[in-house]
Design a protein around this motif. Structure first.
Motif, PDB file in Angstrom:
ATOM      1  N   UNK A   1      -7.899  -5.501  -8.030  1.00 39.79           N
ATOM      2  CA  UNK A   1      -8.258  -4.386  -7.140  1.00 39.79           C
ATOM      3  C   UNK A   1      -9.384  -4.721  -6.162  1.00 39.79           C
ATOM      4  N   UNK A   2      -9.623  -5.997  -5.917  1.00 41.32           N
ATOM      5  CA  UNK A   2     -10.710  -6.420  -5.044  1.00 41.32           C
ATOM      6  C   UNK A   2     -10.658  -5.831  -3.647  1.00 41.32           C
ATOM      7  N   UNK A   3      -9.453  -5.735  -3.088  1.00 42.55           N
ATOM      8  CA  UNK A   3      -9.279  -5.182  -1.741  1.00 42.55           C
ATOM      9  C   UNK A   3      -8.256  -4.039  -1.732  1.00 42.55           C
ATOM     10  N   UNK A   4      -8.056  -3.422  -2.874  1.00 47.93           N
ATOM     11  CA  UNK A   4      -7.124  -2.304  -2.977  1.00 47.93           C
ATOM     12  C   UNK A   4      -7.623  -1.120  -2.154  1.00 47.93           C
ATOM     13  N   UNK A   5      -6.708  -0.508  -1.406  1.00 44.68           N
ATOM     14  CA  UNK A   5      -6.992   0.685  -0.599  1.00 44.68           C
ATOM     15  C   UNK A   5      -8.051   0.441   0.481  1.00 44.68           C
ATOM     16  N   UNK A   6      -8.011  -0.752   1.094  1.00 43.52           N
ATOM     17  CA  UNK A   6      -8.918  -1.053   2.213  1.00 43.52           C
ATOM     18  C   UNK A   6      -8.163  -0.959   3.533  1.00 43.52           C
ATOM     19  N   UNK A   7      -8.899  -0.978   4.628  1.00 46.80           N
ATOM     20  CA  UNK A   7      -8.309  -0.920   5.965  1.00 46.80           C
ATOM     21  C   UNK A   7      -8.069  -2.288   6.574  1.00 46.80           C
TER      22      UNK A   7
ATOM     23  N   UNK B   1      -4.541  -6.547  -6.188  1.00 44.68           N
ATOM     24  CA  UNK B   1      -5.539  -7.160  -5.302  1.00 44.68           C
ATOM     25  C   UNK B   1      -5.562  -6.534  -3.912  1.00 44.68           C
ATOM     26  N   UNK B   2      -4.387  -6.338  -3.313  1.00 43.34           N
ATOM     27  CA  UNK B   2      -4.298  -5.786  -1.958  1.00 43.34           C
ATOM     28  C   UNK B   2      -3.521  -4.465  -1.927  1.00 43.34           C
ATOM     29  N   UNK B   3      -3.226  -3.917  -3.079  1.00 45.51           N
ATOM     30  CA  UNK B   3      -2.369  -2.736  -3.175  1.00 45.51           C
ATOM     31  C   UNK B   3      -2.834  -1.618  -2.235  1.00 45.51           C
TER      32      UNK B   3
ATOM     33  N   UNK C   1       0.110 -11.722  -9.297  1.00 39.03           N
ATOM     34  CA  UNK C   1      -0.081 -10.692 -10.327  1.00 39.03           C
ATOM     35  C   UNK C   1       0.581  -9.366  -9.956  1.00 39.03           C
ATOM     36  N   UNK C   2       0.745  -8.542 -10.975  1.00 42.55           N
ATOM     37  CA  UNK C   2       1.411  -7.249 -10.864  1.00 42.55           C
ATOM     38  C   UNK C   2       0.872  -6.414  -9.702  1.00 42.55           C
ATOM     39  N   UNK C   3       1.796  -5.940  -8.874  1.00 41.70           N
ATOM     40  CA  UNK C   3       1.510  -5.063  -7.733  1.00 41.70           C
ATOM     41  C   UNK C   3       0.452  -5.616  -6.787  1.00 41.70           C
ATOM     42  N   UNK C   4       0.317  -6.943  -6.720  1.00 41.57           N
ATOM     43  CA  UNK C   4      -0.715  -7.567  -5.888  1.00 41.57           C
ATOM     44  C   UNK C   4      -0.629  -7.144  -4.422  1.00 41.57           C
ATOM     45  N   UNK C   5       0.578  -6.994  -3.909  1.00 42.37           N
ATOM     46  CA  UNK C   5       0.767  -6.640  -2.498  1.00 42.37           C
ATOM     47  C   UNK C   5       1.564  -5.347  -2.334  1.00 42.37           C
TER      48      UNK C   5
END
Length: 168
Positions: free
Chosen positions: A64-70, A86-88, A110-114
């Motif tokens: 979740x490092x960049x999850x929900x970012x712009x 990571x980018x979800x 990894x799961x749901x990464x993108x």
């Protein structure tokens, strides 16, 4: 939080949850190429992460490092570790404006990464194992390319359909 930009360089060595839910942060300079666990989770206005005056080219993006970012544009060609989500649901679509193909070097996707990103074309150069729903909800996806033979997550019930790539 109303923080829009940070002057100076931020060291994220122990940066788990460092800026999580800082919804007005737009730009940040970091020292390094690792994005820790939930470091920018829900930073919906975040568009740029710089390292040394240039857009960061991450080597690791933890869970979740960049999850929900712009963030729309990021070069992922050096990315070797990709955590779950990571980018979800980020705005990620390309390595830079005017390019369509995102090249990803990670061995484990990894799961749901993108999941639910805006990616149009993706090339996996080193992928050896793919977990579930890596591209679930990516309605813009038009092309996938794998440079190597890969295995699928042993828990995937529909390895080449909805469980692996999601319904895109």
């Amino acid at each position: 939080a109303s923080l829009a930009a940070i002057n100076g360089v931020v060291d994220l060595i122990n940066g788990d949850n460092a800026f999580a839910e800082c919804t007005s942060l737009k730009t940040i300079n970091i020292n390094g190429t690792v994005i820790p666990y939930k470091a920018f989770y829900k930073c919906s206005a975040l568009e740029n992460i710089y390292n040394g005056g240039k857009q960061v080219v991450p080597t690791k993006v933890k869970e979740s490092g960049l999850e929900l970012t712009g963030i729309k544009y990021m070069d992922l060609s050096a990315l070797t570790e990709i955590g779950k989500y990571a980018f979800k649901s980020s705005a990620l679509c390309a390595p830079e404006e005017g390019e369509d193909v995102i090249t990803i070097a990670g061995k484990l996707i990894a799961e749901e990464a993108f999941a639910s990103t805006k990616i149009v074309m993706v090339k996996f150069t080193e992928a050896e194992k793919l977990e579930n729903n890596i591209l679930s909800g990516v309605e813009s996806l038009k092309h996938l390319k794998f440079s190597k033979v890969f295995t699928v997550d042993e828990t995937a019930t529909d390895a080449y359909g909805a469980e692996m790539f999601g319904k895109y």
